[in-house]
Design a protein around this motif. Sequence first.
Motif, mmCIF file in Angstrom:
data_model
loop_
_atom_site.group_PDB
_atom_site.id
_atom_site.type_symbol
_atom_site.label_atom_id
_atom_site.label_comp_id
_atom_site.label_asym_id
_atom_site.label_seq_id
_atom_site.Cartn_x
_atom_site.Cartn_y
_atom_site.Cartn_z
ATOM 1 N N PHE A 89 0.826 -1.216 0.000
ATOM 2 C CA PHE A 89 0.000 0.000 0.000
ATOM 3 C C PHE A 89 0.853 1.256 0.000
ATOM 4 O O PHE A 89 0.452 2.285 -0.541
ATOM 5 C CB PHE A 89 -0.976 -0.012 1.181
ATOM 6 C CG PHE A 89 -2.145 -0.935 0.973
ATOM 7 C CD1 PHE A 89 -3.036 -0.712 -0.074
ATOM 8 C CD2 PHE A 89 -2.358 -2.030 1.804
ATOM 9 C CE1 PHE A 89 -4.123 -1.564 -0.285
ATOM 10 C CE2 PHE A 89 -3.435 -2.881 1.604
ATOM 11 C CZ PHE A 89 -4.314 -2.650 0.557
ATOM 12 N N GLN A 90 2.049 1.178 0.580
ATOM 13 C CA GLN A 90 2.973 2.318 0.517
ATOM 14 C C GLN A 90 3.435 2.565 -0.917
ATOM 15 O O GLN A 90 3.840 3.670 -1.260
ATOM 16 C CB GLN A 90 4.173 2.077 1.433
ATOM 17 C CG GLN A 90 3.833 2.179 2.913
ATOM 18 C CD GLN A 90 4.989 1.791 3.811
ATOM 19 O OE1 GLN A 90 5.929 1.104 3.398
ATOM 20 N NE2 GLN A 90 4.937 2.239 5.057
ATOM 21 N N LEU A 91 3.378 1.530 -1.745
ATOM 22 C CA LEU A 91 3.733 1.641 -3.160
ATOM 23 C C LEU A 91 2.495 1.885 -4.021
ATOM 24 O O LEU A 91 2.530 1.724 -5.238
ATOM 25 C CB LEU A 91 4.458 0.371 -3.620
ATOM 26 C CG LEU A 91 5.853 0.172 -3.008
ATOM 27 C CD1 LEU A 91 6.374 -1.237 -3.259
ATOM 28 C CD2 LEU A 91 6.827 1.200 -3.562
ATOM 29 N N ASN A 92 1.390 2.243 -3.357
ATOM 30 C CA ASN A 92 0.158 2.681 -4.028
ATOM 31 C C ASN A 92 -0.558 1.586 -4.820
ATOM 32 O O ASN A 92 -1.164 1.864 -5.851
ATOM 33 C CB ASN A 92 0.448 3.870 -4.956
ATOM 34 C CG ASN A 92 0.934 5.083 -4.196
ATOM 35 O OD1 ASN A 92 0.446 5.394 -3.118
ATOM 36 N ND2 ASN A 92 1.924 5.767 -4.745
ATOM 37 N N VAL A 93 -0.492 0.341 -4.334
ATOM 38 C CA VAL A 93 -1.300 -0.688 -4.977
ATOM 39 C C VAL A 93 -2.764 -0.406 -4.681
ATOM 40 O O VAL A 93 -3.115 0.196 -3.656
ATOM 41 C CB VAL A 93 -0.912 -2.115 -4.509
ATOM 42 C CG1 VAL A 93 0.555 -2.382 -4.800
ATOM 43 C CG2 VAL A 93 -1.229 -2.326 -3.038
ATOM 44 N N LEU A 94 -3.624 -0.848 -5.568
ATOM 45 C CA LEU A 94 -5.055 -0.577 -5.430
ATOM 46 C C LEU A 94 -5.710 -1.488 -4.399
ATOM 47 O O LEU A 94 -6.601 -1.084 -3.669
ATOM 48 C CB LEU A 94 -5.735 -0.734 -6.786
ATOM 49 C CG LEU A 94 -7.145 -0.179 -6.929
ATOM 50 C CD1 LEU A 94 -7.124 1.331 -6.774
ATOM 51 C CD2 LEU A 94 -7.728 -0.553 -8.287
ATOM 52 N N ASP A 95 -5.245 -2.734 -4.347
ATOM 53 C CA ASP A 95 -5.820 -3.692 -3.403
ATOM 54 C C ASP A 95 -4.828 -4.825 -3.166
ATOM 55 O O ASP A 95 -3.838 -4.969 -3.893
ATOM 56 C CB ASP A 95 -7.146 -4.247 -3.932
ATOM 57 C CG ASP A 95 -8.095 -4.659 -2.809
ATOM 58 O OD1 ASP A 95 -7.645 -4.768 -1.656
ATOM 59 O OD2 ASP A 95 -9.287 -4.874 -3.083
ATOM 60 N N TYR A 96 -5.109 -5.645 -2.154
ATOM 61 C CA TYR A 96 -4.195 -6.703 -1.732
ATOM 62 C C TYR A 96 -5.029 -7.954 -1.482
ATOM 63 O O TYR A 96 -5.788 -8.022 -0.506
ATOM 64 C CB TYR A 96 -3.481 -6.268 -0.452
ATOM 65 C CG TYR A 96 -2.256 -7.056 -0.090
ATOM 66 C CD1 TYR A 96 -0.989 -6.611 -0.442
ATOM 67 C CD2 TYR A 96 -2.361 -8.233 0.637
ATOM 68 C CE1 TYR A 96 0.152 -7.313 -0.082
ATOM 69 C CE2 TYR A 96 -1.234 -8.957 1.005
ATOM 70 C CZ TYR A 96 0.020 -8.488 0.653
ATOM 71 O OH TYR A 96 1.141 -9.199 1.007
ATOM 72 N N LEU A 97 -4.931 -8.937 -2.380
ATOM 73 C CA LEU A 97 -5.728 -10.153 -2.290
ATOM 74 C C LEU A 97 -4.878 -11.316 -1.798
ATOM 75 O O LEU A 97 -3.810 -11.595 -2.352
ATOM 76 C CB LEU A 97 -6.328 -10.504 -3.657
ATOM 77 C CG LEU A 97 -7.222 -9.454 -4.315
ATOM 78 C CD1 LEU A 97 -7.769 -9.989 -5.628
ATOM 79 C CD2 LEU A 97 -8.355 -9.052 -3.388
ATOM 80 N N LEU A 98 -5.355 -11.995 -0.757
ATOM 81 C CA LEU A 98 -4.643 -13.149 -0.235
ATOM 82 C C LEU A 98 -5.153 -14.435 -0.877
ATOM 83 O O LEU A 98 -6.363 -14.644 -1.008
ATOM 84 C CB LEU A 98 -4.820 -13.232 1.283
ATOM 85 C CG LEU A 98 -4.027 -12.206 2.115
ATOM 86 C CD1 LEU A 98 -4.395 -12.339 3.585
ATOM 87 C CD2 LEU A 98 -2.530 -12.403 1.918
ATOM 88 N N LYS A 99 -4.231 -15.282 -1.313
ATOM 89 C CA LYS A 99 -4.592 -16.574 -1.887
ATOM 90 C C LYS A 99 -4.991 -17.526 -0.766
ATOM 91 O O LYS A 99 -4.437 -17.463 0.334
ATOM 92 C CB LYS A 99 -3.396 -17.169 -2.650
ATOM 93 C CG LYS A 99 -2.915 -16.328 -3.821
ATOM 94 C CD LYS A 99 -1.659 -16.954 -4.434
ATOM 95 C CE LYS A 99 -1.141 -16.134 -5.592
ATOM 96 N NZ LYS A 99 0.131 -16.674 -6.125
ATOM 97 N N PRO A 100 -5.922 -18.442 -1.003
ATOM 98 C CA PRO A 100 -6.691 -18.562 -2.256
ATOM 99 C C PRO A 100 -7.734 -17.440 -2.367
ATOM 100 O O PRO A 100 -8.428 -17.144 -1.397
ATOM 101 C CB PRO A 100 -7.367 -19.931 -2.120
ATOM 102 C CG PRO A 100 -7.481 -20.146 -0.638
ATOM 103 C CD PRO A 100 -6.289 -19.479 -0.019
ATOM 104 N N VAL A 101 -7.809 -16.848 -3.547
ATOM 105 C CA VAL A 101 -8.687 -15.706 -3.775
ATOM 106 C C VAL A 101 -10.083 -16.197 -4.136
ATOM 107 O O VAL A 101 -10.248 -16.961 -5.084
ATOM 108 C CB VAL A 101 -8.145 -14.814 -4.910
ATOM 109 C CG1 VAL A 101 -9.070 -13.619 -5.138
ATOM 110 C CG2 VAL A 101 -6.729 -14.328 -4.600
ATOM 111 N N THR A 102 -11.076 -15.748 -3.377
ATOM 112 C CA THR A 102 -12.456 -16.108 -3.711
ATOM 113 C C THR A 102 -12.980 -15.161 -4.781
ATOM 114 O O THR A 102 -12.484 -14.039 -4.936
ATOM 115 C CB THR A 102 -13.360 -16.015 -2.473
ATOM 116 O OG1 THR A 102 -13.436 -14.644 -2.051
ATOM 117 C CG2 THR A 102 -12.815 -16.872 -1.336
ATOM 118 N N PHE A 103 -13.987 -15.605 -5.510
ATOM 119 C CA PHE A 103 -14.538 -14.748 -6.565
ATOM 120 C C PHE A 103 -15.195 -13.498 -5.982
ATOM 121 O O PHE A 103 -15.087 -12.413 -6.567
ATOM 122 C CB PHE A 103 -15.562 -15.514 -7.413
ATOM 123 C CG PHE A 103 -16.110 -14.689 -8.545
ATOM 124 C CD1 PHE A 103 -15.326 -14.386 -9.650
ATOM 125 C CD2 PHE A 103 -17.406 -14.189 -8.493
ATOM 126 C CE1 PHE A 103 -15.821 -13.606 -10.689
ATOM 127 C CE2 PHE A 103 -17.914 -13.411 -9.529
ATOM 128 C CZ PHE A 103 -17.104 -13.119 -10.628
#
Length: 235
Positions: A89-103
């Motif tokens: 987030f400090q590098l300005n990512v839009l979101d952070y999804l943890l695997k396994p990613v649900t739909f």
Amino acid sequence: MINCVIIDDEPLAREGIASYVKEVDFLHLVGTCENPVELIKLLDQHQVDLIFLDIQMPKMSGIDFLKITKDPPMVIITTAFPSYALEGFQLNVLDYLLKPVTFDRFLKSVNKAKDYHHLLTKPSDYCFIKCGSKYEKIQFDDILYVEGMQNYVNIYTTKGKYVTLLYLKNMEENLDNKSFIRVHKSYVVSINKIEGIEGNEIFIQSYRIPISRNYREQVIQQVVSNKLWDKIKFS
């Protein structure tokens, strides 16, 4: 349409995200890569709006790619490691999804990307923001000030208050810097709507917006100095 790419060294992970992309009508999959080195080549060949980026990969990590890339497209991190969230987030990512990613979680994330992409490609005098299930049209001339919270903003206008899932930095980047000014880490205000400044506060209608010490000199210089009548001459 949002052109996206998937960067992951795990084939099953790439296939999983790709299957989700196919289910979303505003996403178009441009390609997939095993590492950021391949992505760099792809970015030279295609218009890419959104990157689904893994972190731990051979040759170059996703974090290292973000650190060396100037003005990357929107980025959604997809990883099994939660420990990189703050740095992401400090590098300005839009979101952070943890695997396994649900739909469901994927859909929430790409809807956020859609809203931000819409903001980036907005006409010059207004934008649409998503407030709950409704898209609201915001005229920039109506904005009094914007308040940034953790992962959303409150937009105060002459017509009322709107809440939307955007970052203050994203909002600030798309407002005219001649008409709006950052006055605090959590506030951007419309210069034309400022009615007065006293101490470390700005007055806009009935609102009082704090000015932080880091921004005070810039605020006085840009807002007050050029319009200040400090000497009265009598003929």
